[in-house]
Design an enzyme around this catalytic site. Structure first.
Site, mmCIF file in Angstrom:
data_model
loop_
_atom_site.group_PDB
_atom_site.id
_atom_site.type_symbol
_atom_site.label_atom_id
_atom_site.label_comp_id
_atom_site.label_asym_id
_atom_site.label_seq_id
_atom_site.Cartn_x
_atom_site.Cartn_y
_atom_site.Cartn_z
ATOM 1 C CB CYS A 1 -21.883 -29.225 10.326
ATOM 2 S SG CYS A 1 -22.083 -30.837 11.425
ATOM 3 C CG HIS B 1 -19.416 -26.512 12.641
ATOM 4 N ND1 HIS B 1 -20.559 -26.537 13.519
ATOM 5 C CD2 HIS B 1 -18.999 -27.590 12.291
ATOM 6 C CE1 HIS B 1 -20.963 -27.763 13.631
ATOM 7 N NE2 HIS B 1 -20.053 -28.327 12.981
ATOM 8 C CG ASN C 1 -20.946 -30.751 15.840
ATOM 9 O OD1 ASN C 1 -21.650 -30.081 15.320
ATOM 10 N ND2 ASN C 1 -20.050 -31.417 14.959
HETATM 11 O O1 UT7 Z 1 -19.206 -31.171 12.393
HETATM 12 C C1 UT7 Z 1 -19.176 -32.150 11.363
HETATM 13 C C2 UT7 Z 1 -17.653 -32.418 11.300
HETATM 14 N N1 UT7 Z 1 -17.295 -33.167 12.218
HETATM 15 C C3 UT7 Z 1 -15.898 -33.248 12.496
HETATM 16 O O2 UT7 Z 1 -15.323 -32.203 12.330
HETATM 17 C C4 UT7 Z 1 -15.454 -34.143 13.553
HETATM 18 C C5 UT7 Z 1 -13.926 -34.510 13.168
HETATM 19 N N2 UT7 Z 1 -13.289 -35.649 14.039
HETATM 20 C C6 UT7 Z 1 -13.064 -35.426 15.270
HETATM 21 O O3 UT7 Z 1 -13.570 -34.478 15.880
HETATM 22 C C7 UT7 Z 1 -12.458 -36.611 15.770
HETATM 23 O O4 UT7 Z 1 -11.578 -37.195 14.570
HETATM 24 C C8 UT7 Z 1 -12.766 -37.350 16.883
HETATM 25 C C9 UT7 Z 1 -13.153 -36.460 18.118
HETATM 26 C C10 UT7 Z 1 -14.364 -37.815 16.211
HETATM 27 C C11 UT7 Z 1 -11.991 -38.556 17.337
HETATM 28 O O5 UT7 Z 1 -10.603 -38.093 17.671
HETATM 29 P P1 UT7 Z 1 -9.265 -38.919 16.924
HETATM 30 O O6 UT7 Z 1 -8.312 -38.366 17.808
HETATM 31 O O7 UT7 Z 1 -9.422 -38.540 15.374
HETATM 32 O O8 UT7 Z 1 -9.440 -40.209 17.262
HETATM 33 P P2 UT7 Z 1 -9.492 -41.647 16.441
HETATM 34 O O9 UT7 Z 1 -10.862 -41.617 15.678
HETATM 35 O O10 UT7 Z 1 -8.353 -41.581 15.455
HETATM 36 O O11 UT7 Z 1 -9.595 -42.904 17.366
HETATM 37 C C12 UT7 Z 1 -8.385 -42.984 18.306
HETATM 38 C C13 UT7 Z 1 -8.673 -44.042 19.444
HETATM 39 C C14 UT7 Z 1 -9.084 -45.363 18.645
HETATM 40 O O12 UT7 Z 1 -8.805 -46.549 19.271
HETATM 41 P P3 UT7 Z 1 -7.649 -47.294 18.782
HETATM 42 O O13 UT7 Z 1 -7.977 -47.773 17.395
HETATM 43 O O14 UT7 Z 1 -6.453 -46.245 18.756
HETATM 44 O O15 UT7 Z 1 -7.588 -48.397 19.736
HETATM 45 C C15 UT7 Z 1 -10.896 -45.275 18.922
HETATM 46 O O16 UT7 Z 1 -11.549 -46.234 18.825
HETATM 47 O O17 UT7 Z 1 -9.792 -43.403 20.231
HETATM 48 C C16 UT7 Z 1 -10.835 -44.475 20.245
HETATM 49 N N3 UT7 Z 1 -12.211 -43.655 20.681
HETATM 50 C C17 UT7 Z 1 -12.390 -43.403 21.915
HETATM 51 N N4 UT7 Z 1 -12.043 -43.592 22.873
HETATM 52 C C18 UT7 Z 1 -12.671 -43.391 23.880
HETATM 53 C C19 UT7 Z 1 -12.885 -43.093 19.739
HETATM 54 N N5 UT7 Z 1 -14.177 -42.511 20.284
HETATM 55 C C20 UT7 Z 1 -13.563 -42.842 21.660
HETATM 56 C C21 UT7 Z 1 -14.512 -42.477 22.885
HETATM 57 N N6 UT7 Z 1 -13.813 -42.674 23.925
HETATM 58 N N7 UT7 Z 1 -15.550 -41.774 22.729
#
Ligand code: UT7
Length: 324
Positions: free
Chosen positions: A115, A251, A281
Site C-alpha cells: 500500500c 492512502h 482500499n
Molecule cells: O492498507 C494496508 C493497511 N491496512 C489497514 O490499514 C487496515 C487496518 N485495519 C482495519 O482497517 C480494521 O482493523 C478492520 C476494518 C480490518 C477491522 O476493524 P476492527 O474494528 O479492528 O475490528 P476487529 O478486527 O477488532 O474485529 C472486531 C469484530 C470481530 O468479532 P468478535 O471477535 O468481536 O466477535 C471480527 O470477527 O468484528 C468481526 N468482523 C466482522 N464482522 C462483520 C471482522 N470483519 C467483519 C466483517 N463483518 N466484515
C-alpha cells in the site's frame, strides 16, 4: 546547471466498470453494510473484469495522465509501476505498460511496497530525475488486488478494490519549476512486523499465489503511529506546518485511520481527500487515484501544497510533500 526538481505535469486515474457493493458481499460472507460502513467507511469497490490485467488498468491511468500533462508517450524515458499484483512473476508489469503505450526506450520497472508502493515509486523516480538520469517519468500505482483475496475471509475481503492512478513527472530547473515540485520524502520499513499483514504464498515459498492475511486491529494501531511519524519527518525537514497544507491526500485504507491521522496532526478535515467510500482500499493505486480524482474535480489546483502518506504490508510506510 542549476539543481533539478521533479514537477508533476499531469495526473490520471482508472477504475474498472464492475462495482461490488457491501450488500453484494453480505450475500457471500457473514457481514453487513452497517458493519462495513461503521468500521471502515467503505460502501463499494471496483473489480477488474475477467481477463483485465494490472497492466491494462495501469495503461488507462497512464494515458489519462499523459493527456492531462500534454506529453506524448515517446517523450517518456522512465516508467516506475508500484504493484503487488503483477501480470506475471516476470517480466516487470511496467514493461508491459511500456509496450502498450508505445514508449520507445528508457527504462521501466516495478516497485513492491504494497500500500506504500506509490510513495516508494515516487521517491525512486524523484531521485533519478533530480540526478539527471532520466527526464520524464510516469509513476503509476496499479492493482488487481481483489485477485489476492480469500472471499470467505470477512476480515479482509470487504476492504479491498481494484484500480490504477498515475502521474507524469518531469525534471525541471529551479527557474522552470518556480516553487513547484516534490519537496520531501520519508520512506521506511520494519520487516519484523511482516506477519501482521502478508500473503500466505509466493514463488519461492509455496509456489502458489496465496491470499491476503491480516491482523487488522494490530495493523490499525501501528498505522496511525507510523503515518504520523512520517508526516512529522517531512514537516520538520521542510519547516512546513499543518496550517500550510492545502490538501491532504492519504492512502485510503479505512476512514477511521484517515480521521485518526488528521486528528493527531491537527489537519483540517475539509482538506482531506477521501475516496475510500467508493474505491475501497486499492493498495498502491489509492493515492494517485485520490490525487487524480481531486485534481479532476477542480479541488486541487496548480500551486497547491499537497501532503500524502501511506502505510502497508512490510510494514512499509511513508510521506511525501509536493507543490502541484
Ligand atoms: O492498507 C494496508 C493497511 N491496512 C489497514 O490499514 C487496515 C487496518 N485495519 C482495519 O482497517 C480494521 O482493523 C478492520 C476494518 C480490518 C477491522 O476493524 P476492527 O474494528 O479492528 O475490528 P476487529 O478486527 O477488532 O474485529 C472486531 C469484530 C470481530 O468479532 P468478535 O471477535 O468481536 O466477535 C471480527 O470477527 O468484528 C468481526 N468482523 C466482522 N464482522 C462483520 C471482522 N470483519 C467483519 C466483517 N463483518 N466484515
Amino acid at each position: 546547471m542549476s539543481a533539478l526538481r521533479s514537477v508533476v505535469l499531469g495526473t490520471g486515474g482508472y477504475l474498472p466498470d464492475r462495482i461490488l457493493s457491501n450488500d453484494d458481499l453480505a450475500a457471500m460472507v457473514d457481514t453487513s453494510d452497517d458493519w462495513i460502513v461503521a468500521r471502515t467507511g467503505i460502501r463499494q469497490r471496483h473489480i477488474a473484469a475477467e481477463g483485465q490485467l494490472t497492466s491494462d488498468l495501469a495503461t488507462h491511468a497512464a494515458r489519462a495522465a499523459l493527456r492531462a500533462a500534454g506529453i506524448q508517450a515517446d517523450q517518456v524515458d522512465l516508467i516506475i509501476l508500484a504493484t503487488t499484483t503483477p501480470d506475471q512473476t516476470f517480466p516487470a508489469t511496467a514493461t508491459a505498460v511500456q509496450a502498450k503505450l508505445g514508449v520507445p526506450g528508457g527504462a521501466a520497472f516495478d516497485v513492491q511496497a504494497v500500500c506504500s508502493g506509490f510513495l516508494f515509486a515516487l521517491a525512486c523516480a524523484d531521485s533519478m530525475l533530480k540526478t539527471g538520469l532520466f527526464r520524464t517519468a510516469l509513476v503509476i500505482g496499479a492493482e488487481t488486488f481483489t485477485r489476492l483475496l480469500d472471499w470467505s475471509d470477512r476480515g479482509t475481503c470487504v476492504l479491498f478494490g481494484d484500480g490504477a492512478g498515475a502521474v507524469v513527472l518531469q525534471a525541471q530547473t529551479a527557474e522552470q519549476a518556480g516553487d513547484r515540485g516534490i519537496l520531501a520524502h520519508h520512506i521506511r520499513t520494519d520487516g519484523t512486523k511482516s506477519g501482521l499483514l502478508h500473503v500466505d504464498g509466493g514463488v519461492s515459498s509455496t509456489g502458489t499465489i496465496g491470499h491476503v492475511r491480516m491482523q487488522g486491529n494490530q495493523v490499525f494501531r501501528h498505522a496511525v503511529t507510523n503515518i504520523a511519524s512520517a508526516v512529522t519527518a517531512v514537516m520538520q525537514e521542510t519547516g512546513i506546518t499543518a496550517a500550510d497544507i492545502d490538501w491532504f491526500v492519504p492512502h485510503q485504507a479505512n476512514q477511521r485511520i484517515l480521521d485518526g491521522v488528521a486528528r493527531k496532526l491537527k489537519l483540517d478535515e475539509a482538506k482531506v481527500i477521501t475516496t475510500v467510500a467508493t474505491h475501497g482500499n486499492t493498495s498502491a493505486a489509492s493515492i494517485p487515484l485520490a490525487l487524480s480524482t481531486a485534481v479532476g474535480d477542480g479541488r486541487i489546483k496548480p500551486g497547491d501544497l499537497v501532503l500524502s502518506e501511506a502505510m502497508g504490508g512490510g510494514f512499509s510506510w511513508g510521506a511525501t510533500l509536493l507543490r502541484l
